[in-house]
Design an enzyme around this catalytic site. Structure first.
Site, mmCIF file in Angstrom:
data_model
loop_
_atom_site.group_PDB
_atom_site.id
_atom_site.type_symbol
_atom_site.label_atom_id
_atom_site.label_comp_id
_atom_site.label_asym_id
_atom_site.label_seq_id
_atom_site.Cartn_x
_atom_site.Cartn_y
_atom_site.Cartn_z
ATOM 1 N N SER A 47 35.081 46.670 41.080
ATOM 2 C CA SER A 47 33.877 46.085 40.876
ATOM 3 C C SER A 47 32.859 47.483 39.945
ATOM 4 C CB SER A 47 33.244 46.046 42.187
ATOM 5 O OG SER A 47 33.751 47.133 43.248
ATOM 6 N N ASP A 85 42.091 50.706 42.614
ATOM 7 C CA ASP A 85 42.078 49.219 42.242
ATOM 8 C C ASP A 85 43.102 49.722 40.995
ATOM 9 O OD1 ASP A 85 41.289 47.654 43.873
ATOM 10 O OD2 ASP A 85 39.549 47.086 43.055
ATOM 11 N N GLU A 115 45.330 42.684 42.822
ATOM 12 C CA GLU A 115 45.176 41.374 43.410
ATOM 13 C C GLU A 115 46.338 40.298 43.140
ATOM 14 O OE1 GLU A 115 41.491 40.104 41.093
ATOM 15 O OE2 GLU A 115 40.327 41.678 41.904
ATOM 16 N N GLU A 182 39.294 38.066 50.728
ATOM 17 C CA GLU A 182 37.965 37.857 49.814
ATOM 18 C C GLU A 182 37.382 36.444 50.084
ATOM 19 O OE1 GLU A 182 37.213 40.230 46.343
ATOM 20 O OE2 GLU A 182 35.222 39.295 45.937
HETATM 21 O O1 KIV Z 1 36.479 45.888 43.664
HETATM 22 C C1 KIV Z 1 36.155 45.734 44.485
HETATM 23 O O2 KIV Z 1 35.275 46.579 45.060
HETATM 24 C C2 KIV Z 1 36.736 45.162 45.700
HETATM 25 C C3 KIV Z 1 36.430 44.906 46.859
HETATM 26 C C4 KIV Z 1 35.173 44.125 46.843
HETATM 27 C C5 KIV Z 1 37.299 44.350 47.818
HETATM 28 O O3 KIV Z 1 38.136 44.800 45.277
#
Ligand code: KIV
Length: 265
Positions: A47, A85, A115, A182
């Site tokens: 994000s 991530d 994901e 989510e």
């Molecule tokens: O990228 C992110 O911040 C996320 C969260 C919102 C779960 O994957």
């Protein structure tokens, strides 16, 4: 093995009914402040592409960007579990997923997230077999927002609900220590939470998950141009920045300036 230890730690939190608070961070001060505040998990989420780098969505985020921000956050985090991530197209094969996950760990992450559910079991197994703790992410998948045509609630149809339940069971079996859900219908999130032994961490998925995660910029009002409906804002930092900047402009143009004799500090 660290994967088993973290898995057991989070299963134990769930067994004891301890809710898990998680927030995102993308820089050193935020990581340090959140860590000092006592959140259990800090996520360097992709994000960051939207709330820090100004991209339209997360599909342009690169691994180099993730590594840069993970290093910064890692310098400030001492207690919380630091998760990072895997950005889009850095885990298309199990081998690529392990290579990417190892780079994020070298940058300071203690666990990684990607994901996908059933369709990514080989990647998840490869990561956990490589000794890297793994957090799953199912439901609305922001890296697929273009194909999906928006950020839509998941689990509305019987087939979608069954697929999500299968995803949750599959990622648990593949070795995940927790599952981000989510924007999943609250009732389905409740059923998934009851069906797995690892904690579910909800974002816009109702109150029955074992924990909650939010993008910190949404929580503190630092990205005022868009706030998801499910966010209960706890601060209005953007307003404070605007107020401070206006005060500085006013003082610069019309005084009085702070007096100093040229010393630092
Ligand atoms: O990228 C992110 O911040 C996320 C969260 C919102 C779960 O994957």
């Amino acid at each position: 093995m660290v994967v088993d230890q973290i898995n057991e730690r989070f299963r134990e939190l769930k067994r004891r009914g301890k809710k898990i608070a998680s927030l995102t961070a993308y820089d050193y001060p935020t990581g340090r402040l959140l860590d000092e505040s006592g959140v259990e998990i800090i996520l360097v989420g992709d994000s960051l592409g939207m709330v820090v780098l100004g991209y339209e969505d997360t599909t342009r985020v690169t691994l180099d960007e993730m590594l840069h921000h993970t290093r910064a956050v890692a310098r400030g985090v001492k207690q919380a579990l630091l998760v990072a991530d895997l950005p889009i197209h850095t885990y298309d094969t199990p081998e690529q997923a392990v290579t990417t996950a190892k780079k994020l760990v070298q940058a300071g992450a203690q666990a990684v997230k990607l994901e996908g559910g059933v369709n990514h079991v080989p990647q998840i197994e490869a990561i956990t077999h490589a000794g890297i703790p793994f957090m799953a992410h199912i439901g609305m998948l922001p890296q697929s927002v273009r194909e999906e045509g928006g950020y839509k609630v998941k689990g509305k149809t019987q087939s979608e609900a069954e697929a999500l339940m299968a995803d949750a069971r599959a990622v648990e079996k593949a070795g995940a220590f927790s599952i981000v859900l989510e924007i999943v219908l609250a009732d389905l999130a409740k059923q998934i939470t009851a069906a797995v032994e690892i904690p579910t961490i909800g974002i816009g998925s109702g109150e029955h998950c074992d924990g909650q995660i939010l993008v910190t910029h949404d929580l503190i009002g630092l990205f005022p141009w868009f706030t998801p409906k499910f966010v209960a804002q706890e601060a209005h930092v953007a307003d404070e920045i605007r107020r401070a900047a206006r005060a500085f402009i006013e003082r610069t143009k019309n005084g009085p300036l702070m007096s100093n004799r040229g010393e630092q500090g």
